[in-house]
Write an enzyme that holds these catalytic residues in place. Sequence first.
Site, mmCIF file in Angstrom:
data_model
loop_
_atom_site.group_PDB
_atom_site.id
_atom_site.type_symbol
_atom_site.label_atom_id
_atom_site.label_comp_id
_atom_site.label_asym_id
_atom_site.label_seq_id
_atom_site.Cartn_x
_atom_site.Cartn_y
_atom_site.Cartn_z
ATOM 1 N N GLY A 264 0.838 -1.192 0.000
ATOM 2 C CA GLY A 264 0.000 0.000 0.000
ATOM 3 C C GLY A 264 0.866 1.232 0.000
ATOM 4 N N ASP B 84 -6.001 9.795 10.447
ATOM 5 C CA ASP B 84 -6.217 9.229 9.115
ATOM 6 C C ASP B 84 -7.030 7.942 9.169
ATOM 7 O OD1 ASP B 84 -6.120 9.233 6.396
ATOM 8 O OD2 ASP B 84 -4.023 8.586 6.238
ATOM 9 N N ALA C 213 0.365 9.018 1.761
ATOM 10 C CA ALA C 213 0.986 10.293 1.449
ATOM 11 C C ALA C 213 2.408 10.364 1.990
ATOM 12 C CB ALA C 213 0.152 11.427 2.035
#
Length: 805
Positions: free
Chosen positions: A522, A639, A525
């Site tokens: 994965g 997040d 950012a």
Amino acid sequence: MAFVLPYPLYLLLLLLLLLLLLQLLPFSAVAQTYKNISLGSSLTALDNNSFWASPSGEFAFGFQEVGSNGFLLAIWFNKIAERTIVWSANANNLLQKGSKVVLNADGQLLLNDAATSKQLLLADSAGMEVAYAAMLDTGNFVLANRNSRYLWESFTRPTNTLLPTQTLNQGTILFAPTTATNYSKGRFMFTLQADGNLLLYTTHYPWDSANFAYWSSQTEGIGYQVIFNQTGAIYLASKNGSILTTVLNNTASTTGFYHRATLDYDGVLRYYVYPKSTNSSGVWLKAWSTLSIIPSNICVSISQDKGGGACGFNGLCQHDQGPSCQCPVGYSFIDPNDELRGCKQNFVQQSCDGTSPETDLFYFEEMQNTAWPQSDYEKFTPVTEDWCRQTCLADCFCAVANFRNGDCWIKSIPLRNGRIDPSNGAKALIKIRRGNSTLKPEHAHSRRKNRSTLILVGSVLLSSSGFLNFLLVLITYMVVSGFYFKKGKVVQPYSVIPGMNLICFTYEELNKATNGFKEELGRGAFATVFRGDLESDNGRSVAVKRLNTTVKESELEFKAELSAIGRTNHRNLVQLIGFCNEGEHRILVYEFMSNGSLASFLFGESRPSWHQRRQIALGTARGLLYLHEECSSQIIHCDIKPQNVLLDDSFIARISDFGLAKLLKTDQTRTTTGIRGTKGYVAPEWFKNMPITTKVDVYSYGILLLEIICLRKYFEAEAEDEDQMILADWAYDCYVEKKLHLLFDNDDEAVHDIKNLEKYLMIAFWCIQEDPSLRPTTKKLTLMLEGTVEVSIPPDPSSFTSSIL
Ligand SMILES: *[C@@H]1O[C@H](CO)[C@@H](O)[C@H](O)[C@H]1NC(C)=O
Ligand SMILES: *[C@@H]1O[C@H](CO)[C@@H](O)[C@H](O)[C@H]1NC(C)=O
Ligand SMILES: *[C@@H]1O[C@H](CO)[C@@H](O)[C@H](O)[C@H]1NC(C)=O
Ligand SMILES: *[C@@H]1O[C@H](CO)[C@@H](O)[C@H](O)[C@H]1NC(C)=O
Ligand SMILES: *[C@@H]1O[C@H](CO)[C@@H](O)[C@H](O)[C@H]1NC(C)=O
Ligand SMILES: *[C@@H]1O[C@H](CO)[C@@H](O)[C@H](O)[C@H]1NC(C)=O
Ligand SMILES: *[C@@H]1O[C@H](CO)[C@@H](O)[C@H](O)[C@H]1NC(C)=O
Ligand SMILES: *[C@@H]1O[C@H](CO)[C@@H](O)[C@H](O)[C@H]1NC(C)=O
């Protein structure tokens, strides 16, 4: 016309009548005739045929072989196939073949042990002018003088059985045998105390002192004698002979049956009868009426402060036809031949080692109507069953939780006074180790122990089937222990931060483990996650997260931040295993989660069940609660989204990436965007220069919850209708217009649970309120999801649309 019988026939009839009369009076007329055993006689233990019988042959005194363990000097019913023992002299000390019982010239009754050559004095009757001994037809063995006065009687020294015509005097005790086949003193006693009270007690087994009275006649001061009447009643009489209370009563005929009352190994005093007729069933019959056993339900009667109860520690007593003992699921009898010894766990108990809680290695088996009164060390109320389960899982002392109507009792080993009883209505949650997999080497060096546990956690999480699990653990263990043994000392392949289980990896190690950072799992950012296998840890799979930061934070600060995260430990968080802090490299190494992310679970091919989704929603909230309120320093995740909630092999939600926000705090203030988080899940305050609190995570959670409920992404550009593009908008419209069915098209399972669905929707709307102060705290959020706190009607959260797009 008279019919005259011939004279000899008259005689014959008379004789028959006499015989019949003799049959009817077994205890009076017949009992008086006996064979005398003269002084100097003896019996030797050779087989089961070494005995002196009573005149009728119904009772015998002599040696009985008990299994193959040795010989018992005993009195038994000698005319029935099952030679039932009613008295014994040496149950705690069986004799070897060749041992002897002697009635010597002084009139003493002696037992000579062939193995030890020791003599045991049974009847110290020297100088009392014993003339003979006799086995009577009542079952009483006596030593008598010339005038047939009894100087010694087995009836006054009972073991565990009373026979008709026998009396129990004050101070006399009947002891239950240990098991049905072991006659040594067991766990219960029946006694007429000197104060006149008749009682059943448990003992401080193996000591024979009284512990807990589970039945009493309540006749202090007036009870004098227990009399076993020939008519089949056992009653307690006062000194003047008046009947105080009937102890046991039986209506079977005294001529057609043998009678006895026995304190059995299970603590019940029972009245038994055995048909004398030749073609009888050949078994002792019990429980002719409710008056033929005391206590009527021993499972309930015994509830002692000290000791295990009717079935021993951890055991469970169930009263059906009579009491029977069983073990809870995951437990078994310590000794199957002695069920009252209690039950043991078939697995190793949960570790209380704070650095490696084994929360995930345990699960619950339910048993209905099962309770262990008086074993709880904590009680919570009112709580939900789920809360009760989590609390027990997280508590290494908890072995069982009992849940009933919002009450949660937490219980520890050893469990006492256990019983299964439909009337108690309690549900027992038995905590059991998954697959019995554990790696606790018994004499291990403490460091080695820690490492093994670490490996274990990984293995368990990685493999999906229980058997595979076990194999993996076994192989891992063998390899690891073999490795250690060969080297002869503990090898420490990694350097570890003291006080934490965090491993400090070299960059080269991780480079190799990930095959040069090849298989990408994965990308976010600030970091990219790769799959890796730790060669130095038997190929254990890990998720290796490489931070893209170029910020040069000081070594100290990096480690300080790490320890805040490293010490977090919760079943709904992905565990950090280690890190690399070498030159420019900032790498974090996590457990590998076999079932991928919640995103692929929710939006993948197959439709996940509503039940599973609820569990995941709850698990995620609990993980957040831990980060926000329960761990040593508060961590705001920043997040929360389905990509950051991973699923372990039990599909338990595990929040990942937690603490990254905190780790990158300084970095964050310098980035051009200024916003941490992912579009769509980001709370409005990020755009408004408002203080960032834990409520930003609550907001993101609200969006996530909507996605979990509706199995839909927060935004769908290709929605049929423009109104349906933004999930939060559409969901709120459906909710207000009471058209919930539109949201859950073809989700039959969910529709069946519409009440909970609606509740979860309302919770989600509360979470996504624009004003952070209106959003629930994570604590309240969790309580609402669990159902402990009511959910009120949420206000319209509509203004969020502006911040989403
Ligand atoms: C004696 O009886 C017991 C119990 O019925 C039995 O176990 C044992 O084998 C018998 N011994 C002999 C020598 O027959
Ligand atoms: C047994 O011995 C006593 C005393 O010596 C005697 O009175 C009695 O008659 C004897 N009984 C039998 C059946 O021999
Ligand atoms: C009977 O039980 C006692 C106590 O548990 C034990 O010490 C003894 O060995 C047992 N006897 C036999 C014959 O099994
Ligand atoms: C005890 O036995 C005697 C004689 O057999 C009888 O008269 C009496 O009623 C009995 N008592 C009870 C309580 O059964
Ligand atoms: C016998 O003793 C009991 C209890 O002590 C008493 O209640 C009863 O009145 C006495 N009966 C006689 C006849 O003395
Ligand atoms: C024993 O039970 C029978 C019937 O069940 C009853 O008639 C009798 O009175 C009882 N005897 C005693 C002593 O309680
Ligand atoms: C024995 O059994 C037979 C047949 O089952 C029956 O006819 C007979 O009456 C029984 N005898 C006794 C003494 O019970
Ligand atoms: C589980 O492990 C314990 C301790 O190693 C062992 O005694 C027990 O027999 C095992 N149970 C099963 C079901 O394998």
